[in-house]
Structures are given as structure tokens and as C-alpha cells.
Design an enzyme around this catalytic site. Structure first.
Site, PDB file in Angstrom:
ATOM      1  N   SER A 126       0.826  -1.209   0.000  1.00 31.34           N
ATOM      2  CA  SER A 126       0.000   0.000   0.000  1.00 31.34           C
ATOM      3  C   SER A 126       0.861   1.261   0.000  1.00 31.34           C
ATOM      4  O   SER A 126       0.544   2.252  -0.662  1.00 31.34           O
ATOM      5  CB  SER A 126      -0.941   0.007   1.212  1.00 31.34           C
ATOM      6  OG  SER A 126      -0.215  -0.049   2.426  1.00 31.34           O
ATOM      7  N   TYR A 127       1.958   1.213   0.729  1.00 34.01           N
ATOM      8  CA  TYR A 127       2.899   2.331   0.763  1.00 34.01           C
ATOM      9  C   TYR A 127       3.486   2.574  -0.625  1.00 34.01           C
ATOM     10  O   TYR A 127       3.528   3.713  -1.109  1.00 34.01           O
ATOM     11  CB  TYR A 127       4.001   2.005   1.772  1.00 34.01           C
ATOM     12  CG  TYR A 127       5.064   3.064   1.953  1.00 34.01           C
ATOM     13  CD1 TYR A 127       4.777   4.267   2.581  1.00 34.01           C
ATOM     14  CD2 TYR A 127       6.366   2.838   1.528  1.00 34.01           C
ATOM     15  CE1 TYR A 127       5.762   5.230   2.776  1.00 34.01           C
ATOM     16  CE2 TYR A 127       7.361   3.786   1.716  1.00 34.01           C
ATOM     17  CZ  TYR A 127       7.045   4.979   2.336  1.00 34.01           C
ATOM     18  OH  TYR A 127       8.022   5.920   2.528  1.00 34.01           O
ATOM     19  N   ALA A 128       3.927   1.499  -1.270  1.00 30.40           N
ATOM     20  CA  ALA A 128       4.503   1.612  -2.609  1.00 30.40           C
ATOM     21  C   ALA A 128       3.474   2.134  -3.608  1.00 30.40           C
ATOM     22  O   ALA A 128       3.793   2.939  -4.477  1.00 30.40           O
ATOM     23  CB  ALA A 128       5.046   0.261  -3.065  1.00 30.40           C
ATOM     24  N   ALA A 129       2.233   1.651  -3.483  1.00 29.27           N
ATOM     25  CA  ALA A 129       1.172   2.102  -4.390  1.00 29.27           C
ATOM     26  C   ALA A 129       0.942   3.600  -4.252  1.00 29.27           C
ATOM     27  O   ALA A 129       0.808   4.321  -5.249  1.00 29.27           O
ATOM     28  CB  ALA A 129      -0.112   1.339  -4.104  1.00 29.27           C
ATOM     29  N   LYS A 181       3.079   5.841  -3.089  1.00 27.39           N
ATOM     30  CA  LYS A 181       4.267   6.570  -3.521  1.00 27.39           C
ATOM     31  C   LYS A 181       4.430   6.579  -5.039  1.00 27.39           C
ATOM     32  O   LYS A 181       4.841   7.600  -5.615  1.00 27.39           O
ATOM     33  CB  LYS A 181       5.520   5.964  -2.870  1.00 27.39           C
ATOM     34  CG  LYS A 181       5.592   6.194  -1.361  1.00 27.39           C
ATOM     35  CD  LYS A 181       5.550   7.674  -1.013  1.00 27.39           C
ATOM     36  CE  LYS A 181       5.889   7.945   0.436  1.00 27.39           C
ATOM     37  NZ  LYS A 181       5.770   9.387   0.772  1.00 27.39           N
TER      38      LYS A 181
END
Length: 253
Positions: free
Chosen positions: A155-158, A160
């Protein structure tokens, strides 16, 4: 004369960690600072230290970046206080780091998207009229989690990577107004990382060995100074770029 003398810089998540390091770097160069976050006590302490240490004016506004109305209020208060806005730094982000993709709930995903992608969108949209007046700059924060697909960071990567895509579009759309928009992907020492270092010293040492420069970045000297450059006249022809500040661990073809 200092690089940012008389400029006004708004930094989300600016009271601690990377955000506070960025705030100190801008204050050192003479900028007046607006910091936001969700904890009043932390913001108050940061404002007092910035004003005492650097002789600049600092404003804090308690706000959740995922709340559209709250963001409007932050930008309004910044402009009411200082009369303009020269630079927006979207640093704040919350996520369920360490949770594998299949274990995420929709609420977990919403947390990352609202605190990161939506917050960045809200701040950029509200700041645009004022950045247009000053031919200002936007510095958005992304992550190696998205660039390189780090485990437990879906979710963090998405969020960012969404920020990176939106930043490139904004760079294309806002260039005609003299606004530059760039992205920074940091690997910096923070209070959370310090705690992790103490709890898992062997894993920390292994991680350090994978970084060519053999250290994590200093939030002020390594991250903040690059942000000052991106907001200064020296970087007036730099836009739409993603800059990895990861000590060489983000080497790409």
C-alpha cells in the site's frame, strides 16, 4: 544573501524525522516555515526550536492531510500569515509497513492512499494559485519501496508510485507557469530507524553493508540540502525528475 531569504515553505510532516530535517535546512537558508502534522505538542516544540535556532518565523497548523477541508485551512493560514507561498514539500505519509499484500484490508490500503496520494493531491491543488504567483516549486516524496518493490510495502509503494505519476503530470501541466515539480526518494536515519537499529543490530549491519556509502542519510544535511537546491533558482530548469537519495543503494540503469 541566503538562498531562501524571505521565501515561504510549507512542509507536511515537518515536526519530526525527515520533515523536521528539511525544515531546518530551509530555515538555515532564511526561509519562513509552515509545518503541519497531527500532533500539536510536537509541532509547537518544532516551531519554537526553528524560531529560536534560526531567527525565522514559523507557523504550525494541526492537520490530517487526507482531510480535504483541513488542507484548505492549512494553505489559507499560510497565505494569511505570510502573504505568499514559494515552495510546497509533501513529506508526510502513514502506512501499514511490514504487512504483506494478502494481509492488507481495504482500511489499510485507504490509510496509505489518503495520507499519501490524496494528501499530496489536495496540497498541490490548493497551493497551485500561490505557486503560480511566485513561480514556485513542489517537492514530493516517494520511496524505493515503490521503485524496487520492497516486501511488505504494497500500500505504501502504491501511494508513492501514484505520487510519482501525478508529479510528472503536474510538471508537464505547470511548466508554463514557471512551477517546477520534482520527486525525492530518501533513505534517511529517523527516530523510527534508530529504534529499529537498537532492536535489530545484526539486521541493521546487514542493511548498511548493502549501501555503497555505508550509512543512512542525515535528514537535514543530505535530504534537506537537496530540497533547498530543488527549491532554489539553481534548479529552475529541473522538473519532472525523481532523485534517489539512497547512498547508492538505488542504482538503476
Amino acid at each position: 544573501m541566503k538562498k531562501m531569504e524571505g521565501k515561504v515553505v510549507l512542509i507536511t510532516g515537518g515536526a519530526r524525522g525527515i520533515g523536521y530535517g528539511i525544515a531546518k535546512a530551509f530555515a538555515e537558508e532564511g526561509a519562513n516555515i509552515v509545518i503541519t502534522g497531527r500532533t500539536a505538542s510536537t509541532l509547537i516544540e518544532a516551531r519554537e526550536n526553528l524560531e529560536a535556532d534560526y531567527g525565522i518565523e514559523a507557523l504550525f497548523v494541526v492537520a490530517d492531510g487526507g482531510d480535504e477541508t483541513a488542507v484548505k485551512n492549512v494553505v489559507k493560514q499560510a497565505v494569511d500569515r505570510f502573504g505568499k507561498l514559494d515552495c510546497l514539500v509533501n513529506n508526510a505519509q502513514v502506512s501499514k509497513s511490514g504487512t504483506m499484500l494478502v494481509d492488507h484490508t481495504k482500511e489499510d490500503f485507504d490509510l496509505a492512499i489518503y495520507s499519501g496520494l490524496y494528501a499530496t493531491f489536495f496540497y498541490m491543488r490548493e497551493a497551485f494559485p500561490y505557486l503560480k504567483e511566485t513561480k514556485g516549486s513542489v517537492i514530493n516524496f516517494a520511496s524505493g519501496a515503490g521503485l524496487f518493490g520492497k516486501l511488505g510495502q504494497s500500500s505504501y509503494a502504491a501511494a508513492k508510485e501514484g505520487i510519482r505519476g501525478m508529479s510528472r503530470v503536474a510538471a508537464a501541466e505547470w511548466g508554463e507557469f514557471g512551477i517546477n515539480v520534482n520527486v525525492v526518494c530518501p533513505l534517511a536515519m529517523t527516530p523510527g530507524l534508530e529504534k529499529w537499529k537498537d532492536e535489530y543490530p545484526k539486521l541493521y549491519d546487514q542493511t548498511i553493508q548493502s549501501i555503497p556509502l555505508k550509512r543512512f542519510a542525515d535528514p537535514e544535511k543530505d535530504i534537506g540540502r537537496v530540497c533547498v537546491f530543488l527549491a532554489s533558482d539553481d534548479a529552475s530548469y529541473v522538473t519532472g525528475e525523481t532523485i534517489t537519495l539512497q547512498g547508492g543503494s538505488g542504482l538503476r540503469p
